[in-house]
Design a protein around this motif. Sequence first.
Motif, short mmCIF file in Angstrom:
data_model
loop_
_atom_site.label_atom_id
_atom_site.label_comp_id
_atom_site.label_asym_id
_atom_site.label_seq_id
_atom_site.Cartn_x
_atom_site.Cartn_y
_atom_site.Cartn_z
N SER A 14 13.91 8.38 -3.88
CA SER A 14 13.27 9.55 -4.51
C SER A 14 12.07 9.12 -5.36
O SER A 14 11.03 9.80 -5.40
N SER A 15 12.20 7.98 -6.01
CA SER A 15 11.07 7.46 -6.80
C SER A 15 9.90 7.06 -5.89
O SER A 15 8.74 7.29 -6.23
N PHE A 16 10.23 6.48 -4.71
CA PHE A 16 9.16 6.15 -3.76
C PHE A 16 8.42 7.40 -3.30
O PHE A 16 7.18 7.42 -3.19
N ALA A 17 9.20 8.47 -3.04
CA ALA A 17 8.57 9.72 -2.60
C ALA A 17 7.69 10.30 -3.70
O ALA A 17 6.61 10.86 -3.42
N ALA A 18 8.13 10.15 -4.96
CA ALA A 18 7.32 10.66 -6.07
C ALA A 18 6.01 9.87 -6.19
O ALA A 18 4.95 10.47 -6.49
N LEU A 19 6.04 8.57 -5.95
CA LEU A 19 4.80 7.78 -6.00
C LEU A 19 3.84 8.22 -4.90
O LEU A 19 2.61 8.29 -5.13
N ASN A 20 4.36 8.53 -3.72
CA ASN A 20 3.50 8.98 -2.63
C ASN A 20 2.86 10.33 -2.95
O ASN A 20 1.67 10.56 -2.69
N THR A 21 3.65 11.23 -3.53
CA THR A 21 3.11 12.54 -3.91
C THR A 21 2.02 12.38 -4.98
O THR A 21 0.98 13.06 -4.95
N LEU A 22 2.27 11.48 -5.93
CA LEU A 22 1.30 11.26 -6.99
C LEU A 22 0.00 10.66 -6.43
O LEU A 22 -1.10 11.05 -6.85
N ALA A 23 0.13 9.76 -5.47
CA ALA A 23 -1.07 9.14 -4.88
C ALA A 23 -1.87 10.15 -4.08
O ALA A 23 -3.12 10.11 -4.08
N ARG A 24 -1.23 11.06 -3.41
CA ARG A 24 -1.94 12.08 -2.64
C ARG A 24 -2.73 13.02 -3.55
O ARG A 24 -3.78 13.56 -3.16
N SER A 25 -2.24 13.22 -4.70
CA SER A 25 -2.95 14.10 -5.65
C SER A 25 -4.04 13.36 -6.41
O SER A 25 -4.69 13.94 -7.30
N GLY A 26 -4.22 12.08 -6.09
CA GLY A 26 -5.27 11.30 -6.74
C GLY A 26 -4.84 10.60 -8.01
O GLY A 26 -5.66 9.95 -8.66
N GLY A 27 -3.56 10.67 -8.33
CA GLY A 27 -3.09 10.02 -9.56
C GLY A 27 -2.42 8.69 -9.25
O GLY A 27 -2.25 8.29 -8.10
N ARG A 28 -2.04 7.98 -10.29
CA ARG A 28 -1.32 6.73 -10.16
C ARG A 28 -0.40 6.58 -11.36
O ARG A 28 -0.71 7.07 -12.46
N THR A 30 0.86 -1.19 0.00
CA THR A 30 0.00 0.00 0.00
C THR A 30 0.89 1.23 0.00
O THR A 30 2.07 1.17 0.40
N ILE A 31 0.30 2.35 -0.43
CA ILE A 31 1.10 3.56 -0.52
C ILE A 31 1.51 4.05 0.85
O ILE A 31 2.59 4.64 1.02
N GLU A 32 0.65 3.80 1.87
CA GLU A 32 1.00 4.21 3.23
C GLU A 32 2.19 3.38 3.77
O GLU A 32 3.10 3.92 4.38
N GLU A 33 2.17 2.10 3.52
CA GLU A 33 3.27 1.23 3.95
C GLU A 33 4.56 1.56 3.21
O GLU A 33 5.65 1.53 3.78
N LEU A 34 4.42 1.89 1.93
CA LEU A 34 5.59 2.26 1.14
C LEU A 34 6.24 3.53 1.70
O LEU A 34 7.47 3.64 1.76
N GLU A 35 5.43 4.49 2.11
CA GLU A 35 5.97 5.74 2.65
C GLU A 35 6.68 5.48 3.99
O GLU A 35 7.75 6.04 4.24
N ARG A 36 6.09 4.65 4.83
CA ARG A 36 6.74 4.34 6.11
C ARG A 36 8.07 3.59 5.89
O ARG A 36 9.06 3.86 6.56
N ALA A 37 8.07 2.70 4.91
CA ALA A 37 9.30 1.97 4.59
C ALA A 37 10.38 2.92 4.06
O ALA A 37 11.56 2.80 4.38
N ARG A 38 9.93 3.90 3.23
CA ARG A 38 10.89 4.87 2.68
C ARG A 38 11.54 5.68 3.80
O ARG A 38 12.76 5.92 3.78
#
Length: 358
Positions: free
Chosen positions: A322-336, A203-211
């Motif tokens: 940095s790529s993980f952080a970009a995925l989290n930013t994209l998910a927060r904006s509603g994109g994928r 999940t995107i939340e787990e990915l952010e915590r792992a990052r």
Amino acid sequence: MTSEDEAPSDKKEKEKDAPAGVRPTVIAELRARKEPTTPKPSQPGVLRPTVIGRAEEPRAARSKQTKSRPSTPNTNFVVAPTAIPGDERKRIVVAADDLRDLSPQAGSHVIDQALRIIGSFPAESANERQIVLWGHDAQQRYGGLVSRAVDLSQAQVLVRTAGYLRRMAELLGAIDIEAASGAGSDGGILVRALRRANARIDTIEELERARVEINQLVGLTGAALEELLSLREALGRLDDEIGETANAIEAAALAAQFLSNYFLGKREELSRRFLERSMSLTQSLAQLRGNASVASVQAEQPLRLIAAIQSVVLVSLPDLLSSFAALNTLARSGGRPTRTEAGEIAFRLRDVLQNLKA
């Protein structure tokens, strides 16, 4: 009429006219005499002439000057060599080829050391005590160096850094990029609930915590790099000392073997003792080298950790985070991301994980 023609009576008249008791003053230089003369008693009413001379130096001053004069150096040099009674020392004649015949696998450094040992050995005064202690110091030093190498290979900085890398590999190996980024099929509410319950990071939340945790591990690992480099240098110097000491033991064993042959037929007891000592040193060296091979493998651990930190943790891993952080930013904006973008990140993740485990 001249003074010479004066009559004696006239001279007496002139002497009578002169003042009574007065004589002329004579100024002369006082001559040194070896023996002092006894002065004649003066006649009453008659004054002797006053003699003004040059005074002699005081006796104390003369003695002081005599002492201050530099003494004449002794020129009686010894031109002949000094002879000390005793027996003339005889050196044992040995060549490098003689030692190579006894040990063909011995290196040049070992051969040279053995030649020096034999050349300085006093064969005429050899005794059993010398043979019993033959090469003993090198043996003790070798064992101490190997033990020290093992201790250094288990330093705390190695334990901590290895733990950091294992945790990184554990987190990276649990990440499912396509599922976490939503690039693949989400499968509905039930599938998303099951993802949160499993051990996978999907999940995107787990990915952010792992990052965030991986980023902390990167900082801790980078801070340990300097200490690891110092440890690696110390292990390198220690490895050189171990090699030199091993050569010394081998040279002592080879010299003992040669001396055993040298005393054969001359002093059988010494020949037998030297042979025993040569065999003991050879066996001990084989055991110590076996332990040293284990220590050398352990000493390579800092080098592997340093390589992993420099090439993976400090270079490849920050770009992946940095790529993980970009995925989290994209998910927060509603994109994928697209499947291609997620697949590219997943490929880089597998590459970093493989190099980290290696």
